[in-house]
Scaffold this motif. Sequence first.
Motif, PDB file in Angstrom:
ATOM      1  N   GLY A   1       0.819  -1.209   0.000  1.00 50.56           N
ATOM      2  CA  GLY A   1       0.000   0.000   0.000  1.00 50.56           C
ATOM      3  C   GLY A   1       0.853   1.259   0.000  1.00 50.56           C
ATOM      4  O   GLY A   1       0.481   2.278   0.596  1.00 50.56           O
ATOM      5  N   SER A   2       1.971   1.215  -0.681  1.00 53.94           N
ATOM      6  CA  SER A   2       2.855   2.387  -0.714  1.00 53.94           C
ATOM      7  C   SER A   2       2.244   3.478  -1.589  1.00 53.94           C
ATOM      8  O   SER A   2       1.489   3.197  -2.528  1.00 53.94           O
ATOM      9  N   CYS A   3       2.591   4.724  -1.297  1.00 51.77           N
ATOM     10  CA  CYS A   3       2.051   5.812  -2.092  1.00 51.77           C
ATOM     11  C   CYS A   3       2.937   6.137  -3.281  1.00 51.77           C
ATOM     12  O   CYS A   3       2.554   6.896  -4.164  1.00 51.77           O
ATOM     13  N   VAL A   4       4.137   5.545  -3.316  1.00 49.93           N
ATOM     14  CA  VAL A   4       5.012   5.733  -4.476  1.00 49.93           C
ATOM     15  C   VAL A   4       6.076   4.633  -4.449  1.00 49.93           C
ATOM     16  O   VAL A   4       6.390   4.086  -3.381  1.00 49.93           O
ATOM     17  N   GLY A   5       6.588   4.307  -5.600  1.00 50.67           N
ATOM     18  CA  GLY A   5       7.692   3.353  -5.696  1.00 50.67           C
ATOM     19  C   GLY A   5       8.832   3.971  -6.489  1.00 50.67           C
ATOM     20  O   GLY A   5       8.600   4.668  -7.479  1.00 50.67           O
ATOM     21  N   PHE A   6      10.064   3.753  -6.024  1.00 54.14           N
ATOM     22  CA  PHE A   6      11.233   4.281  -6.729  1.00 54.14           C
ATOM     23  C   PHE A   6      12.146   3.134  -7.143  1.00 54.14           C
ATOM     24  O   PHE A   6      12.383   2.215  -6.349  1.00 54.14           O
ATOM     25  N   ALA A   7      12.674   3.198  -8.355  1.00 49.61           N
ATOM     26  CA  ALA A   7      13.659   2.208  -8.805  1.00 49.61           C
ATOM     27  C   ALA A   7      14.881   2.930  -9.358  1.00 49.61           C
ATOM     28  O   ALA A   7      14.764   3.941 -10.050  1.00 49.61           O
ATOM     29  N   GLN A   8      16.052   2.391  -9.003  1.00 52.94           N
ATOM     30  CA  GLN A   8      17.304   2.975  -9.498  1.00 52.94           C
ATOM     31  C   GLN A   8      17.979   2.023 -10.465  1.00 52.94           C
ATOM     32  O   GLN A   8      17.664   0.837 -10.517  1.00 52.94           O
ATOM     33  N   ASP A   9      18.940   2.524 -11.204  1.00 52.96           N
ATOM     34  CA  ASP A   9      19.807   1.654 -11.985  1.00 52.96           C
ATOM     35  C   ASP A   9      21.020   1.312 -11.112  1.00 52.96           C
ATOM     36  O   ASP A   9      21.122   1.803  -9.985  1.00 52.96           O
ATOM     37  N   PRO A  10      21.913   0.438 -11.597  1.00 51.17           N
ATOM     38  CA  PRO A  10      22.996  -0.026 -10.703  1.00 51.17           C
ATOM     39  C   PRO A  10      23.899   1.084 -10.177  1.00 51.17           C
ATOM     40  O   PRO A  10      24.500   0.917  -9.110  1.00 51.17           O
ATOM     41  N   ASP A  11      24.028   2.196 -10.862  1.00 50.39           N
ATOM     42  CA  ASP A  11      24.903   3.236 -10.328  1.00 50.39           C
ATOM     43  C   ASP A  11      24.130   4.436  -9.800  1.00 50.39           C
ATOM     44  O   ASP A  11      24.714   5.486  -9.500  1.00 50.39           O
ATOM     45  N   GLY A  12      22.823   4.277  -9.632  1.00 51.76           N
ATOM     46  CA  GLY A  12      22.041   5.248  -8.869  1.00 51.76           C
ATOM     47  C   GLY A  12      21.923   6.623  -9.490  1.00 51.76           C
ATOM     48  O   GLY A  12      21.645   7.594  -8.783  1.00 51.76           O
ATOM     49  N   ASP A  13      22.132   6.741 -10.795  1.00 45.55           N
ATOM     50  CA  ASP A  13      21.910   8.069 -11.382  1.00 45.55           C
ATOM     51  C   ASP A  13      20.532   8.159 -12.037  1.00 45.55           C
ATOM     52  O   ASP A  13      19.963   9.231 -12.138  1.00 45.55           O
ATOM     53  N   ARG A  14      19.994   7.021 -12.478  1.00 49.16           N
ATOM     54  CA  ARG A  14      18.692   7.043 -13.143  1.00 49.16           C
ATOM     55  C   ARG A  14      17.590   6.629 -12.181  1.00 49.16           C
ATOM     56  O   ARG A  14      17.784   5.799 -11.301  1.00 49.16           O
ATOM     57  N   LEU A  15      16.408   7.203 -12.421  1.00 57.36           N
ATOM     58  CA  LEU A  15      15.272   6.950 -11.534  1.00 57.36           C
ATOM     59  C   LEU A  15      14.058   6.544 -12.358  1.00 57.36           C
ATOM     60  O   LEU A  15      13.789   7.119 -13.411  1.00 57.36           O
ATOM     61  N   ALA A  16      13.339   5.536 -11.892  1.00 59.90           N
ATOM     62  CA  ALA A  16      12.011   5.224 -12.432  1.00 59.90           C
ATOM     63  C   ALA A  16      11.037   5.268 -11.265  1.00 59.90           C
ATOM     64  O   ALA A  16      11.423   5.049 -10.118  1.00 59.90           O
ATOM     65  N   VAL A  17       9.774   5.563 -11.580  1.00 63.30           N
ATOM     66  CA  VAL A  17       8.805   5.821 -10.518  1.00 63.30           C
ATOM     67  C   VAL A  17       7.528   5.028 -10.777  1.00 63.30           C
ATOM     68  O   VAL A  17       7.048   4.955 -11.912  1.00 63.30           O
TER      69      VAL A  17
END
Lengths: 459, 454
Positions: B237-253
């Motif tokens: 029941g999260s209000c948002v989800g965040f995903a990173q790439d292996p080096d943490g510069d890119r973000l998906a939501v």
Amino acid sequence: MNRDATKSLRISHVGLRGVVGPGLTAARVIDFASAFGTFLGAPGAVVTGRDPRASGVMIREGVAAGLMACGRDVIDLGVVSTPVIQHTIRRMGAAGGVSIGASHNTADWNALKFFGPAGVYLSTAEAGELLDIYHLRKFDFADWQGIGGMRVETGTIDPYLDELAAVFDIAAIRGFCVVVDCCNGTSSHILHRMNRRFGTNFILINAKTEGVEFAHGPATTRDTVGLQLAPLMVPLGADAGFLFDVDSDRVALAAEDGTAVSEELVLPLIADYLLPRHEGKLVITNLSSTALLEEVVARHGGRVLRVPVGRQSAMDALATYRPEQIALAGEGTGAVMMPQFRFIYDGIASMLAILSMMKERGARLSEILKSYPRFSILKGEAPLQSRQIPALLAAIRERYRDGEVNATDGLRVDWPDHWFHVRVSQTEPVVRIICERRGDPPRELYDELVEQCLAANTY
Amino acid sequence: MPRREHLLKIGVSGVRGVVGEFLTPALACAFAQAFGTYVGVGRVVVGRDTRSSGPMLQHAVTCGLLASGCEVVDVGILPTPTIQMFAGSSRAQGGIAITASHNPPEYNALKLFNSHGLFFNQYEREELIDLYHQSEFRNAANGQIRRATADLETPARLHIARVLKHVDVERIRRRRFRVAIDCVNGAGSLMTPAFLRDELNCEVHAISVDPAKPFPREAEPRPGTLGDLSALVGATGSCVGFAQDPDGDRLAVADETGRILDNDDVLALAVDAALGRSSGDVVVNLTTSSAIDDIAASHGRAVHRTPVGEANVVETIQAVHAAIGGEGANGGIIFPAVHLCRDSYTGMAFLLDRMAETGESMSALAARLPRYSRKLGKVAYEHGRLSALMQALEAHFPGARMNRMDGLKIRLPQGWIHVRSSNTEPILRIAAEARSEADAEELYGRVLRLFGEG
């Protein structure tokens, strides 16, 4: 050493060595470590250690990268002596090891020595295979899932001291006041620990491990002992003085009366102590070491086997005998291998043998040394002109044909009370000339030989 | 399996390749020594992502840097933006991040930063490559070799402190957002949960935050690869989800329904947030959605378009003193007030701040964005065919407005098409955008047919 540093690199059966920067480069280190990782057959990790030279970290990084890329885990012991590395390889059952350090060379040099399982130096055949892989530059790199890791292991001095303490009664030598010139090398860590653990009384000079500049050249010779160590003996009331090279596999000594003792005497002294205590009666040394050894060994019913100069020849010879046949092996440079620690030249073990001997006999070091007949040795060198060497050696052989000739490494000629050895150095572009005689120095013979070697340059 | 020559690339983006046979320790060491020679004697910051080849390459890189006479500061496993910021603020001559970003795990690469913590510009890169090819490295003698030290604490602290200066931390903390994260077991695995939990008081539900484990999914964070995150959002029941790439510069939501937002929409939300608080224009690449133009216009700002590539966007941001920039499809948000680099942490903070400020859900925020439909894809081409293909494309749209800055961008009444060749492989990347999904499909299909693929 006034050689051109850009031409200092030497890659041979004993590893690679050179002046860091112009000679020994990061690229060579990585390639050689990759070759070693490809060469190693036995499973297991690889142990690394280094002497305190500043370049040692750079080289360790390269060695670790090359080995890890070949799928090997690396266990790094930090700044430790070469004997500690060898003991640790065996104790941990590692596949092999690398010692980073240029032992008796000045601080600007560095070198890599390679060991197989049990801490044994590579045989000449194995070293040849390693060189072939290096020159081919076809390495067996692991894929991304098989790449190794590195972990740091401190505290390897104590297990090493345990092994020494199983052979020597260290508590028995606590009463001696011993001055040690550590040449800013790894022996200082070991001896500090020994003082704390066993209550020994080693007084250390040049004990700060130094990366950039050593207090003086670290060659284990009488001349180096004379610089700082020998003059301290009488003022400090010391019983003995020892000097170690930077990676602590070689030793030189000073007597309690302030005499800087010839490095040639270390091997006969230890032979004198060990031969009566061991079943093995064979002593392996090289063609350039003192003839006193034969006399001392004969007293105990032993025999000397002389092989060409260089660690490789000694180790190859050693490998052809059963362990119980050997009393010891060593060189006139102060590198001695005890039979209990097969294939490990160890200056600290050598020192313990000499101190144990003093304790057992209740005699001063100078007294023990005086019990041997006097031999005088002269050592020199001439610039190398490789093309002229066969003609030079033939001319010398012709001139001294009344002696007994050994031509397995340059030319050695023996007479009943003197001998000489002329050979090409493996480490520097020089011809080495060594003469020894019972009693006074063989000055005339020496001068003749030097003159001939210099004249060879004008052939 | 790509062709052999694509398994190792030494070029404008540094060194990248398949580790082992192709990207060897010797090559990494030599390149690092060239880098050290180029940036000059001084400190160089070195960090990495969590790839299994990382430690080996780090030893090789450290070897090369020390050999060149540089001092090495090891910052361990960290996101690329964190390494960049630290390199730029620790009186270093430069930095190296050992990471292949979103590439598969068998790849690794060296990313190179200058003393400001910025990617090398084109001219710096060319000089370095020349130096590498000439192999005339500085070889430090024993007395010139400097130390290798480690600083595993400062960089993350510095990065987080900078990000937090640009959001209303209290407002976010008060909401105690429930957040799902997927760090792909990458460089953000430790820093991201700490950032969200400790700094922003979120209730964090995390998957793939073990840096010792391999990547559990395709490394690039995009809608097709983030099923686990969607499921986690739903289950918790999260209000948002965040995903990173292996080096943490890119973000998906992911929004609260678990739907993965289009990366262009994520950038659009960040741009909207940034323009509300700072002055300056917007810089995006040619492939980024026209939604950005609409948002900028609503704030009375201009949009500057660049060729694809982070370095191009960064250079233009610098040149026009932009407020924010980025690359839509690549999930990159660049907010220069934090640092001139792609930074997933700035993105996360902006989005949470936006939710806290408006009280709206992530899906509602996304729904209010200008609506465009996009279609992205790629086709392989044979060497030598590129120019014929591009000419055919141009001839097919007579009278359309063309931009030739990077491949061909064709503006049409119903939308646009952008076709460009990849810098790293012989493929053409195709993007089409239109107001309606049918138009976007039609434009995309037309290009494919033209290239004989449709």
